[in-house]
Design a protein around this motif. Structure first.
Motif, PDB file in Angstrom:
ATOM      1  N   PHE A  22       0.856  -1.185   0.000  1.00  0.00           N
ATOM      2  CA  PHE A  22       0.000   0.000   0.000  1.00  0.00           C
ATOM      3  C   PHE A  22       0.887   1.227   0.000  1.00  0.00           C
ATOM      4  N   LYS A  24       0.762   5.339   0.202  1.00  0.00           N
ATOM      5  CA  LYS A  24      -0.062   6.500   0.530  1.00  0.00           C
ATOM      6  C   LYS A  24       0.318   7.673  -0.362  1.00  0.00           C
ATOM      7  N   ASN A  25      -0.508   7.932  -1.382  1.00  0.00           N
ATOM      8  CA  ASN A  25      -0.350   9.055  -2.317  1.00  0.00           C
ATOM      9  C   ASN A  25       1.113   9.389  -2.600  1.00  0.00           C
ATOM     10  N   LYS A 140     -13.513   7.099  -2.162  1.00  0.00           N
ATOM     11  CA  LYS A 140     -12.807   6.148  -1.296  1.00  0.00           C
ATOM     12  C   LYS A 140     -13.232   4.717  -1.631  1.00  0.00           C
ATOM     13  N   CYS A 175      -8.384   3.264   0.543  1.00  0.00           N
ATOM     14  CA  CYS A 175      -7.677   4.060  -0.464  1.00  0.00           C
ATOM     15  C   CYS A 175      -8.435   5.352  -0.729  1.00  0.00           C
ATOM     16  N   ASP A 179      -3.879   7.330  -3.659  1.00  0.00           N
ATOM     17  CA  ASP A 179      -3.310   6.135  -3.030  1.00  0.00           C
ATOM     18  C   ASP A 179      -3.207   4.997  -4.043  1.00  0.00           C
TER      19      ASP A 179
END
Length: 383
Positions: A22, A24-25, A140, A175, A179
Motif C-alpha cells: 500500500f 499512501k499518495n 474512497k 484508499c 493512493d
C-alpha cells in the motif's frame, strides 16, 4: 505524472510478484484524469469493452457493453460498478498514468481499466493471474486482501464472473485519491466503494501462460512446415523384436520436434510479434489522409513532435548481427544504422523529437512515414 516518494528498487526486491504493498499518495501532485460522465460516455460506444456489475439481493448480475445511454438513470445509488477496459487507448491523460510504471518492461504492460462505483459497489472477491496497481482516482474504496489462490480455489456458481466462494481478508486498506495498492498474481482481494463517485484505475500487467506460449508458438511453426519434411532412418539395423520403438528412433523423432521448437532466434522474433499484437486488432487507427514524404519532412523541420499511439505496442530485440528488430503492432521491422538508436528511443519514450541529423537519414524517415500512415505514430496535437 511522477512519483515523489516511491522506492522502486525496494519494491522490485521485496514486493513485485511476492506480496501486496500500500502506497499512501506517492505522487508529486495527484489530479484525477477522468470524470465519471466521460467514462460513462466511453461505455456506450461500439468497439470499447465495458461491463456493468450489479449486486442485488445477494446475487451478482453482469451486463456487457455497449450500454444504452439511459441505462445509468435506472441503476440507483448503491451496489453497482461500471468497468471500462483500455481507457488509455482513448484518453491521453489516462495513458499518462502508465509512464511512472515503465520500470516494468513495456511488453508486460496490458492496459488501464477504469471503474466507477456507486456506494457499496464492487466486483466481488476474486483473484487475478497478473500483477495490478490499483490507483484511487476519486472517492474512497476499502480494499480487503486475503491469501493466495489458484485454479483449485472454490468459486461461486456464475456463468461469467469468477468470484471466490470462500474469501477471508487478512489485511484491509482504505484508499483515498492518489493512493496505490499493488496486488501480485494469485492474491485474493475485494474492493468496496465507500460513498459516491468512487473511481479506480487498474494498471494490469500481462503474464503469458506456458500453454499459451507453446500453443501459439507451435501454431506459428506449423504454418510454415512442409508436408514432405518427414522422419527418415537411413542405416537402420535389424531389431531382435520388431515391436520395440528403439531409443535411436525416439531420439530421431524427438529431435524432429526440439530442433524446431528450440530455435531461440526464431522464437525471439515470433515472441516480439506475438507480444506486440494490439489488444484490439480490429480497431483502425490509420489517419484519414495518408501523409507524403515532402509534408513529413516539412513538419519535422518545423519542430513538430511525434507521439506514439497509446493503443500501439512498441518493443525491440537486439540481434547478435548488430541490428535491432523493431516490433510494432505485430509487425517486424529490421533496423540498421541510424534507425537502431531511433527505434530504441521510440520504444522508451511516448514522445520523440527528430533532430536535423535524423531528418536527413532516409531510412529513418521511411520508418517514420510507415508508422505514421499505419496510425502507430501521430503528430502531437498539443505542441
Amino acid at each position: 505524472m511522477q512519483f515523489n516518494n516511491f522506492d522502486i528498487a525496494a519494491f522490485l526486491q521485496d514486493n513485485w510478484q511476492k506480496k501486496p504493498l500500500f502506497l499512501k499518495n506517492p505522487w508529486t501532485a495527484w489530479d484525477n484524469p477522468l470524470e465519471p460522465d466521460e467514462l460513462a460516455g466511453l461505455a456506450v460506444e461500439e468497439g470499447i469493452e465495458s461491463r456493468l456489475i450489479i449486486r442485488s439481493k445477494g446475487s451478482w448480475q453482469l451486463e456487457h457493453g455497449p450500454l444504452p445511454a439511459d441505462r445509468f438513470d435506472t441503476l440507483g445509488n448503491k451496489h453497482w460498478t461500471l468497468l471500462v477496459q483500455a481507457v488509455d487507448h482513448h484518453v491521453p491523460e489516462v495513458a499518462a498514468l502508465i509512464e511512472p510504471f515503465r520500470f516494468i518492461p513495456n511488453w508486460r504492460i496490458d492496459d488501464v481499466m477504469v471503474s466507477f462505483a456507486a456506494d457499496k459497489g464492487g466486483v466481488g472477491p476474486h483473484f487475478d493471474q497478473y500483477d495490478v496497481f490499483l490507483i484511487q482516482g476519486a472517492g474512497k474504496r476499502r480494499w480487503q486482501v486475503g491469501g493466495h489462490c489458484n485454479e483449485n480455489s472454490a468459486l461461486l456458481p456464475h456463468d461469467d464472473l469468477r468470484l471466490l466462494a470462500n474469501f477471508e481478508a487478512t489485511e484491509t486498506f482504505v484508499c483515498e485519491p492518489g493512493d496505490i495498492l499493488y496486488i501480485p498474481p494469485g492474491v485474493s482481494h475485494n474492493g468496496i466503494a465507500m460513498g459516491d463517485d468512487c473511481m479506480t484505475y487498474s494498471i494490469g500487467f500481462r503474464a503469458p501462460s506456458r500453454s499459451d506460449l507453446i500453443g501459439h508458438w507451435c501454431d506459428d511453426l506449423l504454418a510454415d512446415m512442409q508436408d514432405d519434411d518427414r522422419y527418415s532412418d537411413p542405416g537402420i539395423e535389424e531389431q531382435s523384436n520388431p515391436g520395440e520403438i528403439s531409443s535411436r528412433a525416439v531420439d530421431r523423432l524427438h529431435a524432429m520436434i526440439t530442433d524446431k521448437i528450440g530455435d531461440r532466434k526464431a522464437f525471439a522474433r515470433w515472441f516480439g510479434q506475438y507480444s506486440s499484437t494490439p489488444k484490439y486488432s480490429e480497431m483502425d487507427w490509420k489517419p484519414d489522409e495518408k501523409i507524403e514524404m515532402p509534408a513529413l519532412r516539412e513538419r519535422l523541420q518545423q519542430g513538430e513532435i511525434l507521439s506514439r499511439n497509446p493503443a500501439s505496442r512498441f518493443s525491440f530485440i537486439r540481434e547478435d548481427t548488430g541490428n535491432s528488430l523493431l516490433f510494432v503492432d505485430g509487425e517486424t521491422m529490421i533496423c540498421a544504422g541510424d534507425t537502431i538508436s531511433f527505434a530504441e528511443t521510440l520504444c522508451a519514450q511516448d514522445k520523440v523529437t527528430i533532430d536535423a541529423a535524423l531528418a536527413d537519414a532516409d531510412d529513418v524517415m521511411d520508418l517514420i512515414l510507415k508508422l505514421l500512415n499505419h496510425g502507430c505514430l501521430a503528430f502531437d496535437l498539443e505542441d
